[in-house]
Design a protein around this motif. Structure first.
Motif, mmCIF file in Angstrom:
data_model
loop_
_atom_site.group_PDB
_atom_site.id
_atom_site.type_symbol
_atom_site.label_atom_id
_atom_site.label_comp_id
_atom_site.label_asym_id
_atom_site.label_seq_id
_atom_site.Cartn_x
_atom_site.Cartn_y
_atom_site.Cartn_z
ATOM 1 N N SER B 25 1.244 -0.910 -0.145
ATOM 2 C CA SER B 25 0.194 -0.292 -0.610
ATOM 3 C C SER B 25 1.377 0.939 -0.541
ATOM 4 C CB SER B 25 -0.983 -0.323 1.581
ATOM 5 O OG SER B 25 -1.843 -1.007 1.047
ATOM 6 N N ARG B 26 -0.106 2.316 -0.600
ATOM 7 C CA ARG B 26 1.320 3.803 -0.196
ATOM 8 C C ARG B 26 -0.683 4.658 -0.341
ATOM 9 N NH1 ARG B 26 2.147 5.204 -5.721
ATOM 10 N NH2 ARG B 26 0.511 6.789 -5.780
ATOM 11 N N VAL B 27 -0.045 5.399 0.570
ATOM 12 C CA VAL B 27 -0.687 6.361 0.792
ATOM 13 C C VAL B 27 -0.120 7.853 0.625
ATOM 14 C CG1 VAL B 27 -2.253 7.066 3.278
ATOM 15 C CG2 VAL B 27 -1.951 4.759 2.485
ATOM 16 N N GLU B 28 -1.091 9.100 0.683
ATOM 17 C CA GLU B 28 -0.553 10.231 0.261
ATOM 18 C C GLU B 28 -1.602 11.099 1.042
ATOM 19 O OE1 GLU B 28 0.192 11.123 -3.449
ATOM 20 O OE2 GLU B 28 1.533 9.550 -3.426
ATOM 21 N N GLU B 29 -1.391 12.258 1.841
ATOM 22 C CA GLU B 29 -2.087 13.269 2.019
ATOM 23 C C GLU B 29 -1.733 14.312 1.886
ATOM 24 O OE1 GLU B 29 -2.363 12.896 6.822
ATOM 25 O OE2 GLU B 29 -1.599 15.055 6.896
ATOM 26 N N PHE B 30 -2.983 15.662 1.815
ATOM 27 C CA PHE B 30 -2.651 16.883 1.703
ATOM 28 C C PHE B 30 -3.703 17.244 2.087
ATOM 29 C CE2 PHE B 30 -5.396 20.329 -0.485
ATOM 30 C CZ PHE B 30 -4.449 21.957 -0.743
ATOM 31 N N ARG B 31 -3.139 18.603 3.035
ATOM 32 C CA ARG B 31 -3.669 18.892 4.142
ATOM 33 C C ARG B 31 -3.966 20.595 4.014
ATOM 34 N NH1 ARG B 31 -5.541 18.440 9.840
ATOM 35 N NH2 ARG B 31 -3.286 16.274 10.043
ATOM 36 N N ALA B 32 -5.476 20.901 3.833
ATOM 37 C CA ALA B 32 -5.555 22.320 3.403
ATOM 38 C C ALA B 32 -5.719 23.336 4.762
ATOM 39 C CB ALA B 32 -7.308 22.461 2.904
ATOM 40 N N THR B 33 -6.077 22.866 5.670
ATOM 41 C CA THR B 33 -6.063 23.476 7.252
ATOM 42 C C THR B 33 -6.003 22.507 8.714
ATOM 43 O OG1 THR B 33 -8.061 24.713 8.384
ATOM 44 C CG2 THR B 33 -8.574 22.912 6.745
ATOM 45 N N GLU B 34 -6.021 22.937 9.682
ATOM 46 C CA GLU B 34 -5.670 21.673 10.890
ATOM 47 C C GLU B 34 -7.323 21.753 11.202
ATOM 48 O OE1 GLU B 34 -2.625 21.951 13.028
ATOM 49 O OE2 GLU B 34 -1.654 22.482 11.245
ATOM 50 N N THR B 35 -6.693 20.328 12.226
ATOM 51 C CA THR B 35 -7.864 19.814 12.458
ATOM 52 C C THR B 35 -8.104 19.152 13.532
ATOM 53 O OG1 THR B 35 -7.132 17.324 11.390
ATOM 54 C CG2 THR B 35 -9.022 18.904 10.057
ATOM 55 N N GLY B 36 -9.166 18.584 13.961
ATOM 56 C CA GLY B 36 -9.364 18.302 15.833
ATOM 57 C C GLY B 36 -10.652 18.049 15.545
ATOM 58 N N MET B 37 -10.936 16.695 16.426
ATOM 59 C CA MET B 37 -12.157 16.243 16.805
ATOM 60 C C MET B 37 -12.024 16.347 18.621
ATOM 61 S SD MET B 37 -13.217 13.149 15.044
ATOM 62 C CE MET B 37 -14.287 13.472 15.157
ATOM 63 N N ALA B 38 -12.954 17.237 18.592
ATOM 64 C CA ALA B 38 -13.835 17.595 20.679
ATOM 65 C C ALA B 38 -14.590 16.273 20.539
ATOM 66 C CB ALA B 38 -14.134 18.629 20.301
ATOM 67 N N ILE B 116 -27.711 18.761 11.824
ATOM 68 C CA ILE B 116 -26.249 18.894 11.893
ATOM 69 C C ILE B 116 -25.502 18.877 13.071
ATOM 70 C CG2 ILE B 116 -24.317 20.086 11.050
ATOM 71 C CD1 ILE B 116 -24.627 17.578 8.494
ATOM 72 N N ALA B 117 -26.553 20.068 13.724
ATOM 73 C CA ALA B 117 -25.832 20.420 15.238
ATOM 74 C C ALA B 117 -26.250 19.289 16.191
ATOM 75 C CB ALA B 117 -26.193 21.525 15.716
ATOM 76 N N SER B 118 -27.357 19.425 15.903
ATOM 77 C CA SER B 118 -27.716 18.358 17.051
ATOM 78 C C SER B 118 -27.369 16.955 17.098
ATOM 79 C CB SER B 118 -29.428 18.048 16.852
ATOM 80 O OG SER B 118 -30.101 18.057 16.124
ATOM 81 N N SER B 119 -27.423 16.945 15.553
ATOM 82 C CA SER B 119 -26.155 15.323 15.513
ATOM 83 C C SER B 119 -24.672 15.442 15.857
ATOM 84 C CB SER B 119 -26.531 14.543 14.200
ATOM 85 O OG SER B 119 -27.821 14.903 13.756
ATOM 86 N N ASN B 120 -24.445 16.655 16.579
ATOM 87 C CA ASN B 120 -23.211 16.328 16.496
ATOM 88 C C ASN B 120 -21.961 15.997 15.639
ATOM 89 O OD1 ASN B 120 -20.930 17.596 18.146
ATOM 90 N ND2 ASN B 120 -21.087 16.282 19.817
ATOM 91 N N GLU B 171 -17.757 22.493 10.090
ATOM 92 C CA GLU B 171 -17.719 23.864 11.190
ATOM 93 C C GLU B 171 -16.963 25.296 10.545
ATOM 94 O OE1 GLU B 171 -16.464 22.829 15.259
ATOM 95 O OE2 GLU B 171 -14.860 24.404 15.398
ATOM 96 N N LYS B 172 -16.666 24.652 10.021
ATOM 97 C CA LYS B 172 -15.257 26.217 9.239
ATOM 98 C C LYS B 172 -16.039 25.972 8.156
ATOM 99 C CE LYS B 172 -10.689 24.696 11.562
ATOM 100 N NZ LYS B 172 -9.549 24.584 11.641
ATOM 101 N N MET B 173 -16.977 24.854 7.383
ATOM 102 C CA MET B 173 -17.415 24.982 6.179
ATOM 103 C C MET B 173 -16.511 24.918 4.302
ATOM 104 S SD MET B 173 -20.501 24.824 6.530
ATOM 105 C CE MET B 173 -21.805 25.156 5.482
ATOM 106 N N ILE B 174 -15.381 24.339 5.236
ATOM 107 C CA ILE B 174 -13.892 24.214 3.792
ATOM 108 C C ILE B 174 -14.325 22.501 3.875
ATOM 109 C CG2 ILE B 174 -13.614 26.449 4.328
ATOM 110 C CD1 ILE B 174 -11.426 25.092 6.337
ATOM 111 N N SER B 175 -13.234 22.178 2.936
ATOM 112 C CA SER B 175 -12.234 21.499 1.931
ATOM 113 C C SER B 175 -11.562 21.257 3.718
ATOM 114 C CB SER B 175 -12.611 20.831 0.850
ATOM 115 O OG SER B 175 -11.466 20.001 1.157
ATOM 116 N N ALA B 176 -10.746 20.400 4.092
ATOM 117 C CA ALA B 176 -10.249 20.341 5.438
ATOM 118 C C ALA B 176 -8.579 19.539 4.521
ATOM 119 C CB ALA B 176 -10.558 19.621 6.578
ATOM 120 N N GLY B 177 -8.496 18.956 3.831
ATOM 121 C CA GLY B 177 -7.932 17.902 2.968
ATOM 122 C C GLY B 177 -8.042 16.520 2.247
ATOM 123 N N GLN B 178 -7.155 16.032 2.257
ATOM 124 C CA GLN B 178 -6.768 14.625 1.070
ATOM 125 C C GLN B 178 -6.203 13.629 1.489
ATOM 126 O OE1 GLN B 178 -7.538 15.379 -3.297
ATOM 127 N NE2 GLN B 178 -9.579 15.507 -3.334
#
Lengths: 221, 221
Positions: B25-38, B116-120, B171-178
């Motif tokens: 397997s080969r994995v590649e990542e592109f990040r557009a913004t910081e992420t995190g999960m509360a 979306i908000a109530s489903s968290n 939350e930010k309404m953007i594409s965070a990455g791929q």
């Protein structure tokens, strides 16, 4: 004289008979017609209600719709999707309009007869239904499509618009689950058409024009 | 001595089969913004519909969901079917949003943002790709009858599992990455009376690789 062998006690003969029996059962089962009644739950759409009091007439051909098809490639099929359709459309129109009333009788030929209880009358019909098996399509899945025709009449029976909506669904097939795969694909086709109806109904040009006039009349301007 | 040599050759043959049966397997990542999960925040994995034969199968997204829900750092994964049902008709294959701009428009529809908000639900990961056979060869024939059966021959096939996950931050309404994952593996079946399969599972390898990378992408650990 040679004694006759006891068949009951001979395991080889018993095995041969069992093998032959299983072989013929398999052959017969592969020739059996596929009789399906489409069942399963479909969600209620989350859309803004159109402020129209609508009468909905489900013709008998819609409620009792059964698709039958026989060919060398796919064998004999009988697919009953009328009840599922009717149930889904009741929920769909109930969530789309501020009020949806079921009209047991409706004759579009009786034009000029005023129906003051509702703003308009909607009549859904199934024009076409079809399905494809992987054997016929050469693809790795089962698919189904349904063509609906929705006709909206004003309260006096004049046609406001005719709208043709095609729903499409596909399902991964399993070796011994062709009926289940066609049922799943059909449910998804109903669901697909329902999504389009829920989102695009009030965006139809003829509807917007009629609704604009209705609003003006209601507001007395 | 001769017996030892035969055993050695047999072991070598088995090892060759097992090694050849593995998938890389080969994995590649592109990040557009910081992420995190509360704590309590969840994500949903949605297979992107294409209506072609190469559409992402539900079994792949289910595999990823199982992988993300397990392990030392489990994530809350909302089931795909439940999500699509709750948000019907907005995430149906024909009308689902294809960009973050369309997502912003969708959030203006009544009830969507609140649900979306109530489903968290913090993230949507759109999964695209499929496992395809890229090469095959060899021949093997099997026969079966009342007196027994068996297989003779050798057959192989090579599969390529290529998948991509596009992550949207709700939350930010953007594409965070791929994140993309590509796995390849060759499977074999040797027929020596009994069929001996040495199976590579590139789809499974791609699922686990993509799930592990997605977990790291979202939680940063």
């Amino acid at each position: 004289m040679k004694p006759k062998p006891n068949v009951e006690d001979n395991p080889k003969i018993t095995f041969k008979r069992l093998f032959s029996l299983l072989f013929f059962i398999t052959l017969l089962s592969s020739c059996a017609p596929s009789d399906i009644v489409i069942e399963g739950s479909l969600p209620i759409p989350m859309v803004k209600k159109i402020p129209v009091r609508i009468g909905v007439h489900y013709p008998d051909a819609f409620v009792d719709f059964v698709h039958t098809e026989t060919s060398k490639e796919i064998g004999a099929w009988q697919i009953d999707l009328g009840k599922q359709n009717a149930g889904f459309f009741r929920a769909l129109f109930g969530s789309m309009f501020s009020e949806a009333v079921i009209l047991e009788k409706w004759d579009s030929d009786i034009t000029g007869v005023s129906n003051e209880n509702t703003h308009a009358v909607l009549v859904p019909q199934i024009k076409k239904y079809g399905f494809l098996t992987p054997f016929v399509s050469g693809l790795g899945f089962y698919s189904a499509s349904i063509e609906y025709e929705l006709t909206l009449y004003d309260s006096r029976g004049a046609t406001i618009f005719n709208w043709t909506v095609v729903g499409y669904g596909k399902s991964e097939g399993k070796a011994f689950g062709k009926e289940e795969a066609v049922e799943q694909a059909t449910l998804l086709a109903i669901r697909d058409a329902g999504a389009r109806i829920a989102i695009e109904f009030d965006k139809q040009k003829a509807f917007k024009s009629w609704f604009g006039n209705l609003e003006k009349a209601e507001n007395g301007s | 001595m001769a017996h030892k040599l035969k055993a050695y050759r047999l072991c070598l043959l088995v090892i060759v089969f097992i090694v050849a049966g593995c998938a890389s397997s080969r994995v590649e990542e592109f990040r557009a913004t910081e992420t995190g999960m509360a704590s309590g925040e969840g994500l949903v994995l949605l297979g992107r519909a294409s209506f072609s034969d190469n559409e992402t199968k539900e079994s792949f997204t289910d595999c990823m969901a199982d992988s993300l829900k397990g392990g030392d750092r489990p994530l809350r994964v909302v089931p795909q079917k439940m999500f699509r049902d709750n948000f019907y008709p907005w995430f149906e294959p024909r009308v689902e949003p294809t960009s973050s701009e369309e997502l912003k428009k969708l959030f203006m529809e009544p009830g969507v943002k609140d649900l979306i908000a109530s489903s968290n639900i913090r993230y949507i990961a759109w999964i695209e790709g499929d496992t395809v056979r890229v090469d095959d060869g060899g021949t093997m024939s099997c026969t079966i009858g009342p007196w027994g059966g068996g297989c003779l021959g050798f057959s192989y096939w090579e599969e390529d599992a290529s998948y991509k996950a596009t992550i949207w931050d709700l939350e930010k309404m953007i594409s965070a990455g791929q994140i993309s994952s590509d796995s390849r593996g060759t499977s074999y079946i040797a027929g020596v009376i009994l069929p001996i399969p040495i199976l590579a599972r590139p789809g499974n390898a791609a699922c686990n690789a993509l799930a592990d990378q997605l977990r790291q992408f979202l939680t940063g650990s």
